[in-house]
Design a protein around this motif. Structure first.
Motif, PDB file in Angstrom:
ATOM      1  N   SER A  79      -1.554   3.751 -11.038  1.00 46.43           N
ATOM      2  CA  SER A  79      -0.886   2.685 -10.688  1.00 46.43           C
ATOM      3  C   SER A  79      -0.035   3.041  -9.365  1.00 46.43           C
ATOM      4  N   VAL A  82      -2.666   2.483  -6.560  1.00 46.83           N
ATOM      5  CA  VAL A  82      -2.992   1.064  -6.385  1.00 46.83           C
ATOM      6  C   VAL A  82      -1.567   0.427  -5.523  1.00 46.83           C
ATOM      7  N   ALA A  83      -0.563   0.721  -6.071  1.00 50.92           N
ATOM      8  CA  ALA A  83       0.701   0.260  -5.333  1.00 50.92           C
ATOM      9  C   ALA A  83       0.828   0.801  -4.141  1.00 50.92           C
ATOM     10  N   THR A  84       0.602   2.072  -3.780  1.00 52.21           N
ATOM     11  CA  THR A  84       0.468   2.446  -2.462  1.00 52.21           C
ATOM     12  C   THR A  84      -0.639   1.822  -1.537  1.00 52.21           C
ATOM     13  N   ALA A  85      -1.780   1.538  -2.285  1.00 51.83           N
ATOM     14  CA  ALA A  85      -2.916   1.019  -1.553  1.00 51.83           C
ATOM     15  C   ALA A  85      -2.637  -0.438  -1.207  1.00 51.83           C
ATOM     16  N   ARG A  86      -1.797  -1.364  -2.078  1.00 51.54           N
ATOM     17  CA  ARG A  86      -1.282  -2.503  -1.870  1.00 51.54           C
ATOM     18  C   ARG A  86      -0.445  -2.489  -0.566  1.00 51.54           C
ATOM     19  N   GLN A  87       0.526  -1.506  -0.535  1.00 56.60           N
ATOM     20  CA  GLN A  87       1.341  -1.470   0.380  1.00 56.60           C
ATOM     21  C   GLN A  87       0.637  -1.247   1.898  1.00 56.60           C
ATOM     22  N   GLN A  89      -2.075  -1.699   2.548  1.00 53.80           N
ATOM     23  CA  GLN A  89      -2.828  -2.965   2.951  1.00 53.80           C
ATOM     24  C   GLN A  89      -2.136  -4.235   3.625  1.00 53.80           C
ATOM     25  N   ALA A  90      -0.997  -4.242   2.954  1.00 51.00           N
ATOM     26  CA  ALA A  90      -0.090  -5.324   3.621  1.00 51.00           C
ATOM     27  C   ALA A  90       0.556  -4.882   4.937  1.00 51.00           C
ATOM     28  N   GLU A  91       0.833  -3.460   4.865  1.00 52.81           N
ATOM     29  CA  GLU A  91       1.298  -3.023   6.313  1.00 52.81           C
ATOM     30  C   GLU A  91       0.428  -3.159   7.165  1.00 52.81           C
TER      31      GLU A  91
END
Length: 190
Positions: A79, A82-87, A89-91
């Motif tokens: 988790s 995944v959260a780091t990857a989403r962050q 990706q957003a950046e």
């Protein structure tokens, strides 16, 4: 020399003991496997319960908590990843949008700079052309004035040249010099 013994030769006392042992085993083992005999079930059930309790305690108190801890750590790691990857990706999307905005701004600035440079160069060219045209017009005016002066001077001398030419022609044709009255008549006609 060494003596050789044969395996086939079995002493009679050993053979009798072996036969007696086989006979007693046959008498005791007539019931089949000991696991299926009722007289052994009580001990087997006792050992089964003891082993079950030991295994249950080991699984519930030792192995299951360790396994649960490993699974929880793995779920947390996944988790977090995944959260780091989403962050990230957003950046990355935000940075890409900023880069696109900067590129669009740079293009607009470049177009504006090019238009300003073109206008400046056009102005400078027009100014140079106007200055050169002024110089050329001044030279043309000067030349026309010079031509006008030369023409006026030539026109002023035309009557003198015409009278001289007339006098020379008359003298050549007639052999006599022209009179002043004839020359005055030529000047009046010119």
């Amino acid at each position: 020399m060494a003596s050789t013994h044969t395996i086939d030769a079995v002493p009679p006392s050993v053979e009798a003991d072996l036969h007696a042992e086989t006979a007693t085993t046959a008498e005791h083992g007539s019931g089949g496997l000991p696991q299926f005999q009722f007289e052994h079930w009580a001990g087997q059930i006792g050992y089964l319960l003891i082993l079950f309790v030991i295994l249950y305690v080991l699984v519930s108190k030792v192995f299951a908590p360790r396994l649960r801890k490993v699974m929880d750590e793995r779920a947390d790691t996944i988790s977090t990843a995944v959260a780091t990857a989403r962050q990230v990706q957003a950046e990355a999307a935000e940075q890409a949008a900023q880069a696109q905005a900067e590129v669009a701004k740079a293009r607009a600035d470049a177009r504006a700079t090019a238009a300003a440079a073109k206008a400046r160069v056009t102005e400078e060219a027009n100014a140079r052309q106007a200055a050169e045209e002024a110089v050329v017009n001044a030279r043309i005016a000067e030349a026309e004035a010079s031509i006008g002066k030369t023409r006026d001077a030539a026109m002023a001398n035309v009557s003198t040249i015409a009278s001289d030419t007339t006098a020379a022609m008359v003298e050549r044709l007639t052999g006599k010099a022209a009179t002043a009255a004839e020359l005055a008549a030529v000047k009046g006609a010119a």
